[in-house]
Design a protein around this motif. Structure first.
Motif, PDB file in Angstrom:
ATOM      1  N   SER A  58       0.890  -1.200  -0.015  1.00 50.22           N
ATOM      2  CA  SER A  58      -0.140  -0.100   0.130  1.00 50.22           C
ATOM      3  C   SER A  58       0.851   1.092   0.088  1.00 50.22           C
ATOM      4  O   SER A  58       2.056   1.151   0.501  1.00 50.22           O
ATOM      5  CB  SER A  58      -0.982   0.035   1.284  1.00 50.22           C
ATOM      6  OG  SER A  58      -0.147  -0.017   2.453  1.00 50.22           O
ATOM      7  N   ALA A  59       0.418   2.298  -0.810  1.00 54.88           N
ATOM      8  CA  ALA A  59       1.178   3.344  -0.845  1.00 54.88           C
ATOM      9  C   ALA A  59       0.089   4.607  -0.804  1.00 54.88           C
ATOM     10  O   ALA A  59      -0.414   4.970  -1.766  1.00 54.88           O
ATOM     11  CB  ALA A  59       1.878   3.572  -2.213  1.00 54.88           C
ATOM     12  N   VAL A  60      -0.382   4.956   0.446  1.00 53.12           N
ATOM     13  CA  VAL A  60      -1.526   5.685   0.585  1.00 53.12           C
ATOM     14  C   VAL A  60      -1.169   7.197   0.804  1.00 53.12           C
ATOM     15  O   VAL A  60      -0.110   7.461   1.574  1.00 53.12           O
ATOM     16  CB  VAL A  60      -2.229   5.227   1.919  1.00 53.12           C
ATOM     17  CG1 VAL A  60      -3.175   6.136   2.420  1.00 53.12           C
ATOM     18  CG2 VAL A  60      -2.980   3.998   1.669  1.00 53.12           C
ATOM     19  N   ARG A  61      -1.893   8.047  -0.041  1.00 52.11           N
ATOM     20  CA  ARG A  61      -1.328   9.379   0.024  1.00 52.11           C
ATOM     21  C   ARG A  61      -2.462  10.025   0.899  1.00 52.11           C
ATOM     22  O   ARG A  61      -3.835   9.781   0.969  1.00 52.11           O
ATOM     23  CB  ARG A  61      -1.883   9.945  -1.249  1.00 52.11           C
ATOM     24  CG  ARG A  61      -0.822   9.639  -2.370  1.00 52.11           C
ATOM     25  CD  ARG A  61      -1.308  10.179  -3.777  1.00 52.11           C
ATOM     26  NE  ARG A  61      -0.325   9.807  -4.904  1.00 52.11           N
ATOM     27  CZ  ARG A  61      -0.663   9.708  -6.157  1.00 52.11           C
ATOM     28  NH1 ARG A  61      -1.808  10.326  -6.512  1.00 52.11           N
ATOM     29  NH2 ARG A  61       0.519   9.690  -7.108  1.00 52.11           N
ATOM     30  N   TYR A  62      -1.883  11.061   1.853  1.00 51.65           N
ATOM     31  CA  TYR A  62      -2.756  11.833   2.870  1.00 51.65           C
ATOM     32  C   TYR A  62      -2.361  13.126   2.471  1.00 51.65           C
ATOM     33  O   TYR A  62      -1.240  13.541   2.421  1.00 51.65           O
ATOM     34  CB  TYR A  62      -2.138  11.574   4.413  1.00 51.65           C
ATOM     35  CG  TYR A  62      -2.592  10.182   4.909  1.00 51.65           C
ATOM     36  CD1 TYR A  62      -3.931  10.087   5.199  1.00 51.65           C
ATOM     37  CD2 TYR A  62      -1.778   9.186   5.021  1.00 51.65           C
ATOM     38  CE1 TYR A  62      -4.195   8.764   5.626  1.00 51.65           C
ATOM     39  CE2 TYR A  62      -2.203   7.910   5.371  1.00 51.65           C
ATOM     40  CZ  TYR A  62      -3.374   7.639   5.589  1.00 51.65           C
ATOM     41  OH  TYR A  62      -3.844   6.504   6.361  1.00 51.65           O
ATOM     42  N   GLY A  63      -3.591  14.098   2.362  1.00 48.95           N
ATOM     43  CA  GLY A  63      -3.055  15.376   2.034  1.00 48.95           C
ATOM     44  C   GLY A  63      -2.320  15.581   0.785  1.00 48.95           C
ATOM     45  O   GLY A  63      -2.229  14.881  -0.007  1.00 48.95           O
ATOM     46  N   SER A  64      -1.416  16.838   0.799  1.00 49.48           N
ATOM     47  CA  SER A  64      -0.774  17.104  -0.351  1.00 49.48           C
ATOM     48  C   SER A  64       0.939  16.855   0.008  1.00 49.48           C
ATOM     49  O   SER A  64       1.626  16.742  -0.805  1.00 49.48           O
ATOM     50  CB  SER A  64      -0.915  18.623  -0.658  1.00 49.48           C
ATOM     51  OG  SER A  64      -0.311  19.573   0.774  1.00 49.48           O
ATOM     52  N   GLY A  65       0.948  16.381   1.332  1.00 53.30           N
ATOM     53  CA  GLY A  65       2.467  16.088   1.562  1.00 53.30           C
ATOM     54  C   GLY A  65       3.001  14.963   2.194  1.00 53.30           C
ATOM     55  O   GLY A  65       4.374  14.891   2.691  1.00 53.30           O
ATOM     56  N   PHE A  66       2.119  14.014   2.549  1.00 55.88           N
ATOM     57  CA  PHE A  66       2.231  12.899   3.323  1.00 55.88           C
ATOM     58  C   PHE A  66       1.867  11.641   2.764  1.00 55.88           C
ATOM     59  O   PHE A  66       0.707  11.743   2.085  1.00 55.88           O
ATOM     60  CB  PHE A  66       1.816  12.989   4.817  1.00 55.88           C
ATOM     61  CG  PHE A  66       2.113  11.885   5.776  1.00 55.88           C
ATOM     62  CD1 PHE A  66       3.659  11.641   6.060  1.00 55.88           C
ATOM     63  CD2 PHE A  66       1.186  10.985   6.198  1.00 55.88           C
ATOM     64  CE1 PHE A  66       4.003  10.972   6.922  1.00 55.88           C
ATOM     65  CE2 PHE A  66       1.575  10.081   7.083  1.00 55.88           C
ATOM     66  CZ  PHE A  66       2.891   9.934   7.459  1.00 55.88           C
ATOM     67  N   GLY A  67       2.620  10.502   2.965  1.00 58.32           N
ATOM     68  CA  GLY A  67       2.392   9.231   2.452  1.00 58.32           C
ATOM     69  C   GLY A  67       2.749   8.211   3.281  1.00 58.32           C
ATOM     70  O   GLY A  67       3.603   8.263   4.238  1.00 58.32           O
ATOM     71  N   PHE A  68       2.186   6.984   3.353  1.00 61.30           N
ATOM     72  CA  PHE A  68       2.480   5.788   4.053  1.00 61.30           C
ATOM     73  C   PHE A  68       2.377   4.550   3.406  1.00 61.30           C
ATOM     74  O   PHE A  68       1.313   4.229   2.767  1.00 61.30           O
ATOM     75  CB  PHE A  68       1.686   5.800   5.412  1.00 61.30           C
ATOM     76  CG  PHE A  68       2.070   5.200   6.712  1.00 61.30           C
ATOM     77  CD1 PHE A  68       2.647   5.948   7.470  1.00 61.30           C
ATOM     78  CD2 PHE A  68       1.962   3.761   6.813  1.00 61.30           C
ATOM     79  CE1 PHE A  68       3.080   5.500   8.689  1.00 61.30           C
ATOM     80  CE2 PHE A  68       2.190   3.123   8.031  1.00 61.30           C
ATOM     81  CZ  PHE A  68       3.125   4.094   8.855  1.00 61.30           C
ATOM     82  N   ILE A  69       3.565   3.871   3.673  1.00 56.78           N
ATOM     83  CA  ILE A  69       3.829   2.524   3.082  1.00 56.78           C
ATOM     84  C   ILE A  69       3.260   1.508   3.831  1.00 56.78           C
ATOM     85  O   ILE A  69       3.612   1.573   5.334  1.00 56.78           O
ATOM     86  CB  ILE A  69       5.337   2.391   2.679  1.00 56.78           C
ATOM     87  CG1 ILE A  69       5.656   3.514   1.491  1.00 56.78           C
ATOM     88  CG2 ILE A  69       5.567   0.860   2.172  1.00 56.78           C
ATOM     89  CD1 ILE A  69       5.372   2.924   0.191  1.00 56.78           C
ATOM     90  N   GLY A  70       2.603   0.468   3.661  1.00 54.91           N
ATOM     91  CA  GLY A  70       2.261  -0.704   4.492  1.00 54.91           C
ATOM     92  C   GLY A  70       2.247  -1.956   3.432  1.00 54.91           C
ATOM     93  O   GLY A  70       2.136  -2.055   2.238  1.00 54.91           O
ATOM     94  N   PHE A  71       1.512  -2.968   4.306  1.00 53.96           N
ATOM     95  CA  PHE A  71       1.139  -4.176   3.402  1.00 53.96           C
ATOM     96  C   PHE A  71       2.304  -4.605   2.393  1.00 53.96           C
ATOM     97  O   PHE A  71       2.054  -5.417   1.371  1.00 53.96           O
ATOM     98  CB  PHE A  71      -0.218  -4.090   2.723  1.00 53.96           C
ATOM     99  CG  PHE A  71      -1.423  -4.101   3.777  1.00 53.96           C
ATOM    100  CD1 PHE A  71      -1.438  -5.258   4.384  1.00 53.96           C
ATOM    101  CD2 PHE A  71      -2.122  -2.943   3.898  1.00 53.96           C
ATOM    102  CE1 PHE A  71      -2.490  -5.367   5.519  1.00 53.96           C
ATOM    103  CE2 PHE A  71      -3.129  -3.257   4.838  1.00 53.96           C
ATOM    104  CZ  PHE A  71      -3.355  -4.371   5.431  1.00 53.96           C
ATOM    105  N   TYR A  72       3.577  -4.614   2.902  1.00 53.67           N
ATOM    106  CA  TYR A  72       4.450  -4.877   1.856  1.00 53.67           C
ATOM    107  C   TYR A  72       5.186  -6.372   2.139  1.00 53.67           C
ATOM    108  O   TYR A  72       5.571  -6.594   2.981  1.00 53.67           O
ATOM    109  CB  TYR A  72       5.665  -4.135   1.829  1.00 53.67           C
ATOM    110  CG  TYR A  72       7.052  -4.456   1.148  1.00 53.67           C
ATOM    111  CD1 TYR A  72       6.836  -4.627  -0.273  1.00 53.67           C
ATOM    112  CD2 TYR A  72       8.218  -4.227   1.332  1.00 53.67           C
ATOM    113  CE1 TYR A  72       7.639  -4.879  -1.315  1.00 53.67           C
ATOM    114  CE2 TYR A  72       9.509  -4.531   0.526  1.00 53.67           C
ATOM    115  CZ  TYR A  72       8.954  -4.762  -0.758  1.00 53.67           C
ATOM    116  OH  TYR A  72      10.015  -5.191  -1.704  1.00 53.67           O
ATOM    117  N   ILE A  73       4.175  -7.073   0.961  1.00 53.58           N
ATOM    118  CA  ILE A  73       4.435  -8.570   1.114  1.00 53.58           C
ATOM    119  C   ILE A  73       4.652  -9.351  -0.204  1.00 53.58           C
ATOM    120  O   ILE A  73       3.770  -8.987  -1.185  1.00 53.58           O
ATOM    121  CB  ILE A  73       2.877  -9.175   1.673  1.00 53.58           C
ATOM    122  CG1 ILE A  73       2.774  -8.717   3.070  1.00 53.58           C
ATOM    123  CG2 ILE A  73       3.184 -10.778   1.914  1.00 53.58           C
ATOM    124  CD1 ILE A  73       1.492  -9.031   3.612  1.00 53.58           C
TER     125      ILE A  73
END
Length: 291
Positions: A58-73
């Motif tokens: 997962s590469a989820v975008r939040y707002g205009s300046g933040f992102g979060f990586i998860g579920f890397y399998i």
């Protein structure tokens, strides 16, 4: 000829991702995927080998300046063949130009450092049945109403107040995600209120293993303890799990004092300076997958 392609995740893929995460021992929430999809519908990628899913991230975008990586399998059958890293590169490209965070399991942290991530703190999962009577090491009473605050159903409060409170603990606003996270069937969300102010928030959700509490925010240890005990009442066996940041010693001390034991650990890492959040009142992060 073998063909590897990267696509967005389908509804069926989202269930498969949850299954893979469960097989990794991460104990995802039974319905987390529905809130995740609301956060960023295009933020879930699947690597397919001849049409069959073999990796996810997962590469989820939040707002205009933040992102979060998860579920890397990567599925065990294809590990070491380069498919995972190709998916990782696609995820990072999707978040290019943003501050990116993730929660890295111990055996992958060196690889994340090579991609420019640096540790900010560790999220330690504390698990078990909270000790009855509930006093933490600082004598934190667990009875609702102790200290003049009241524990109420979070749904009884204006959502704008809940969203503003959540923003103190997260780098960007995440209204749609938060509304789904709190409101999904089978979940319980409680808030601590004193003098018209929100001073705590906790959400518990069913999982295949221990029911997980996250987020758990509180202005003081006694508020965190009260919320935790009340939330534990909404489990089949009283067993809960909380991912607590070790950057807040009050959180780890409280959970240990209530008889919960560490069972899992992941490093919160960022590609730049850690964003300013109220760590002193953060007793449990919302999700290791989406922050």
């Amino acid at each position: 000829m073998t063909v590897f392609e990267i696509t967005g995740a389908s509804i069926a893929d989202m269930e498969l991702i949850r299954t893979w995460a469960d097989e990794e021992g991460w104990n995802p929430g039974d319905s987390d995927r529905f809130a995740f999809a609301v956060a960023d519908p295009a933020g879930f990628l699947v690597g397919r080998l001849d049409g069959e899913p073999v990796a996810c991230v997962s590469a989820v975008r939040y707002g205009s300046g933040f992102g979060f990586i998860g579920f890397y399998i990567a599925h065990p059958s294809v590990r070491g063949q380069g498919y995972g890293i190709r998916l990782w590169q696609a995820a990072m490209e999707r978040l290019e130009g943003r501050l990116v965070g993730l929660d890295g399991v111990v055996d992958q942290q060196d690889n994340y450092r090579k991609s420019g991530f640096r540790p900010a703190w560790n999220n330690v999962r504390y698990e078990g049945v909270p000790r009855a009577g509930g006093t933490g090491p600082a004598g934190a009473g667990a009875a609702a109403g102790a200290g003049g605050f009241e524990v109420v159903d979070a749904a009884s409060l204006p959502f704008t107040l809940l969203a503003a409170y959540d923003r103190r603990f997260f780098p960007e606003s995440r209204h749609a995600f938060l509304a789904a996270w709190i409101g999904l069937p089978g979940r319980t969300a409680l808030a601590a209120v004193r003098g018209g102010r929100i001073e705590g928030l906790g959400v518990i959700r069913p999982c295949s293993g221990a029911s997980r509490i996250g987020p758990l925010y509180a202005a003081a240890p006694e508020i965190a303890a009260a919320l935790l005990h009340r939330l534990a009442e909404h489990t089949p066996d009283g067993v809960v799990a909380v991912d607590a940041p070790d950057a807040n010693p009050a959180a780890t001390a409280l959970l240990a004092g209530l008889g919960l034991v560490p069972t899992f650990e992941a490093a919160r890492m960022y590609t730049g300076p850690a964003p300013e959040v109220e760590l002193a009142e953060l007793y449990g992060v919302t999700s290791l997958e989406l922050g």
